[in-house]
Enzyme design. Structure first.
Site, PDB file in Angstrom:
ATOM      1  CG  LEU A  20      63.363  -5.025  44.030  1.00 15.99           C
ATOM      2  CD1 LEU A  20      64.176  -6.098  44.744  1.00 15.99           C
ATOM      3  CD2 LEU A  20      62.606  -5.631  42.844  1.00 15.99           C
ATOM      4  CG  ASN A  45      64.206   5.147  46.799  1.00 18.10           C
ATOM      5  OD1 ASN A  45      64.427   3.961  46.533  1.00 18.10           O
ATOM      6  ND2 ASN A  45      63.584   5.954  45.960  1.00 18.10           N
ATOM      7  CG  LEU A 223      62.406  12.935  38.456  1.00 17.31           C
ATOM      8  CD1 LEU A 223      62.068  13.324  39.891  1.00 17.31           C
ATOM      9  CD2 LEU A 223      62.715  14.180  37.625  1.00 17.31           C
ATOM     10  CG  ASP A 251      65.937   4.504  37.985  1.00 20.64           C
ATOM     11  OD1 ASP A 251      65.687   4.111  39.142  1.00 20.64           O
ATOM     12  OD2 ASP A 251      65.800   5.688  37.627  1.00 20.64           O
ATOM     13  CB  ALA A 267      59.557  10.594  38.757  1.00 19.63           C
TER      14      ALA A 267
END
Length: 348
Positions: A20, A45, A223, A251, A267
């Site tokens: 998000l 992340n 990825l 994802d 990516a």
């Protein structure tokens, strides 16, 4: 699930792998998920990554603040594993209902993963604690050694990291996220009840030819990278079989257009607006719509030990064109399948 030819009614789905971001991007993308999904596992992340209970609580509140009125959505927060993470902090977050799971990024495997884990041994005390308290480990399953070809990194991860880890911590619950290879599909299918996987819409719909033949398509670059068609077919066959330890994880990973369409592009596919219809298309192509609801709405909660959602949504089978772009404050966001005609979409 009822499935007249033009309407699919399913229990409200969950997204078990979602990015998000933060700030203005967060405010833009959250509604695309919250209008469809009941819950989502939110990746940690950020920069800096979410490594403390306090950071997760604050991030969760920023997400909830971005959910439009009338949407019933619960973000499920994750902790970013680092070599220096305190097992007590992780356990506290899990016991307090802040952390649903913890995420293992091998260092530099993907976007904002420079703080990731350098070796499994470095975080063994954390993993042992997770095994003890029943906390799921979510794994980006790629090795990152410079000498290993990017198309081989998932298969090598299974033999060099995943299998030794699962042999060592036999009671640890593991989600092998966004699997992309026949190797991973076989590994999860042949594993025990403590191993599950998520699969993205792009890895079911496309292979590396779609990304590279006739020109580079940066909005298919993600990825783990798209693999050859034999791997795509193995993933399609796994979901079509009704296997109950594989579930929806988009994802969805938004990047502004200028960061994708660049000499060194980022990516990630922003699939939140179109993912559910994309999955439905794949299941229909595989004559497996009878397994669609379980993949979207049942298998994930079952693995996590959570209740299924008690509301329903409908998808309609009528051609619709996907928007070319979505406005950001100072750029645009290109959704997965932008400008294309799609067969299934969520009924508004």
């Amino acid at each position: 699930m009822t499935a007249p030819s033009q309407v699919l009614k399913i229990r409200r789905p969950d997204d078990w792998h979602l990015h998000l971001r933060d700030g203005d991007m967060l405010k833009t993308v959250v509604p695309y998920t919250s209008e469809i999904y009941g819950r989502a596992i939110v990746m940690p992340n950020l920069a800096p990554p979410v490594t403390t209970v306090e950071a997760a609580v604050a991030y969760r509140q920023r997400i909830l603040d971005a959910v439009p009125a009338g949407h019933d959505f619960t973000p499920l927060m994750t902790c970013y594993l680092t070599d220096s993470l305190d097992p007590n902090e992780l356990e506290r977050g899990f016991n307090e209902g802040v952390f649903t799971a913890a995420k293992l990024y091998p260092a530099n495997a993907t976007t904002n993963s420079s703080h990731g884990v350098t070796s499994i041994d470095a975080i063994m005390p954390v993993l042992e604690r997770m095994e003890k308290i029943g906390m799921p480990l979510l794994v980006h399953g790629e090795v990152t050694h410079a000498d290993i070809d990017i198309f081989d990194r998932e298969a090598r991860f299974i033999e060099s990291v995943m299998e030794p880890l699962r042999q060592r911590l036999t009671a640890l619950k593991v989600v092998f996220e966004h699997i992309t290879t026949k190797d991973a599909a076989d590994y999860v299918r042949d594993g025990n009840e403590r191993l599950a996987a998520t699969i993205t819409p792009q890895h079911l719909m496309f292979n590396r030819n779609h990304m590279l033949v006739g020109g580079v398509r940066p909005h298919l670059y993600c990825l783990p990278i798209l693999k050859r068609n034999i791997h795509q077919q193995a993933l399609r066959e796994l979901v079509a079989s009704g296997f109950n330890r594989v579930f929806l994880g988009t994802d969805s990973a938004p990047h502004a257009r200028h960061r994708k369409e660049s000499s060194c592009g980022c990516a990630g596919c922003f699939s939140a607006p179109t993912a559910l219809g994309s999955y439905a298309t794949v299941f229909e192509e595989m004559n497996a719509l009878q397994h669609f609801e379980a993949f979207c709405s049942v298998n994930g909660p079952q693995f996590y030990g959570l209740p299924v959602n008690d509301t329903f949504i409908e998808l309609v089978r009528e051609e619709q064109q996907v928007a070319e772009s979505i406005a950001l404050t100072d750029d645009t966001l290109v959704p997965f399948l932008a400008g294309e005609t799609v067969r299934w979409s969520v009924k508004q």
